[in-house]
Design a protein around this motif. Structure first.
Motif, short mmCIF file in Angstrom:
data_model
loop_
_atom_site.label_atom_id
_atom_site.label_comp_id
_atom_site.label_asym_id
_atom_site.label_seq_id
_atom_site.Cartn_x
_atom_site.Cartn_y
_atom_site.Cartn_z
N LEU A 1 0.83 -1.21 0.00
CA LEU A 1 0.00 0.00 0.00
C LEU A 1 0.87 1.26 0.00
CD1 LEU A 1 -2.71 -1.13 2.55
CD2 LEU A 1 -3.11 -0.60 0.13
N ARG A 2 1.95 1.23 0.76
CA ARG A 2 2.86 2.37 0.79
C ARG A 2 3.52 2.57 -0.59
NH1 ARG A 2 6.19 0.47 4.15
NH2 ARG A 2 5.17 1.22 6.04
N TYR A 3 3.95 1.46 -1.20
CA TYR A 3 4.58 1.57 -2.51
C TYR A 3 3.60 2.14 -3.53
CZ TYR A 3 7.28 0.39 -6.65
OH TYR A 3 7.97 0.47 -7.84
N PHE A 4 2.37 1.65 -3.51
CA PHE A 4 1.36 2.16 -4.44
C PHE A 4 1.14 3.65 -4.22
CE2 PHE A 4 -2.93 3.44 -5.48
CZ PHE A 4 -3.10 2.95 -6.76
N ASP A 5 1.03 4.06 -2.97
CA ASP A 5 0.78 5.47 -2.66
C ASP A 5 1.91 6.36 -3.16
OD1 ASP A 5 -1.17 7.20 -1.12
OD2 ASP A 5 0.70 7.77 -0.13
N GLU A 6 3.13 5.86 -3.07
CA GLU A 6 4.29 6.67 -3.45
C GLU A 6 4.62 6.59 -4.94
OE1 GLU A 6 7.34 5.20 -0.89
OE2 GLU A 6 6.53 6.20 0.90
N HIS A 7 4.05 5.59 -5.64
CA HIS A 7 4.39 5.39 -7.05
C HIS A 7 3.14 5.27 -7.93
CE1 HIS A 7 7.96 4.00 -4.80
NE2 HIS A 7 8.64 4.45 -5.83
N GLN A 8 2.04 5.84 -7.50
CA GLN A 8 0.79 5.65 -8.24
C GLN A 8 0.89 6.15 -9.67
OE1 GLN A 8 -2.72 7.10 -6.35
NE2 GLN A 8 -4.07 6.50 -8.01
N ALA A 9 1.50 7.32 -9.87
CA ALA A 9 1.59 7.86 -11.22
C ALA A 9 2.39 6.92 -12.12
CB ALA A 9 2.25 9.24 -11.18
#
Length: 203
Positions: free
Chosen positions: A186-194
């Motif tokens: 979830l943290r990775y997605f939040d930081e790399h969503q674009a």
């Protein structure tokens, strides 16, 4: 002379048999590949609610290879879309449990909320940590709807560790590892969503 003819016949028959085997394998290969792909698709389909995508996620792999996170590793991922717009990301995560590696599929919606978690591989103790592979899995389902900050970072732990989550009975180490892997994803997605979806965060 008769012996030579017999040998030629045997060689001919052996060659014919080899050719037939090759032909059968050649003809069957596409069907076998299609069946394997269907199994993989079913694994993905179980991760996502019906109606939120209309593409084939396996045809849209993400450029992720052995991404090291805090307590886990991302081995790959896929993008789900609907009408050409990103609707979800599925991350393939690996963490270390009590008895060895645990491989998970973690589905995250475009809004950053967890859609589901599925165990792909594990070698935990049967009847204890091995319950992580059960389907359906009420313990894993309890994480649905959570996000990187819901609960806050301090809450992503077992209640016995001052966090907000129950553990699977008799499987403290397995539970800790899976909770950390989900939070990592979830943290990775939040930081790399674009990067993952081509869209700004929670757009």
């Amino acid at each position: 002379m008769n012996r030579n003819v017999g040998i030629l016949i045997l060689v001919f028959l052996a060659g014919l048999g080899g050719t037939a085997t090759f032909f059968v394998q050649y003809v069957a290969a596409p069907r076998i590949a299609a069946e394997q792909r269907a199994i993989q698709n079913r694994n993905l389909l179980e991760m996502l609610p019906q109606g939120i995508y209309d593409n084939q996620p396996l045809d849209h792999p993400l450029s992720l290879t052995d991404v090291e996170l805090g307590s886990s590793q991302l081995l790959g991922g896929y993008l789900a879309t609907q009408s050409g717009q990103p609707s979800a990301v599925i991350l393939r995560s690996q963490t270390t449990g009590y008895a060895g590696p645990i491989e998970l599929l973690i589905g995250i919606g475009a809004n950053g909320k967890l859609l589901g978690v599925k165990t792909l591989k594990q070698s935990e103790t049967p009847g204890l940590g091995g319950k992580i592979a059960a389907t359906p899995n009420p313990w894993l389902q309890s994480f649905s709807g959570k996000s990187r900050n819901d609960p806050p970072d301090s809450g992503w732990a077992l209640k016995k560790d001052s966090g907000q989550f129950d553990q699977m009975a008799g499987a403290t180490i397995t539970s800790r590892s899976v909770i950390s892997a989900i939070h990592d994803a979830l943290r990775y997605f939040d930081e790399h969503q674009a990067q993952l979806t081509g869209k700004p965060a929670h757009d």
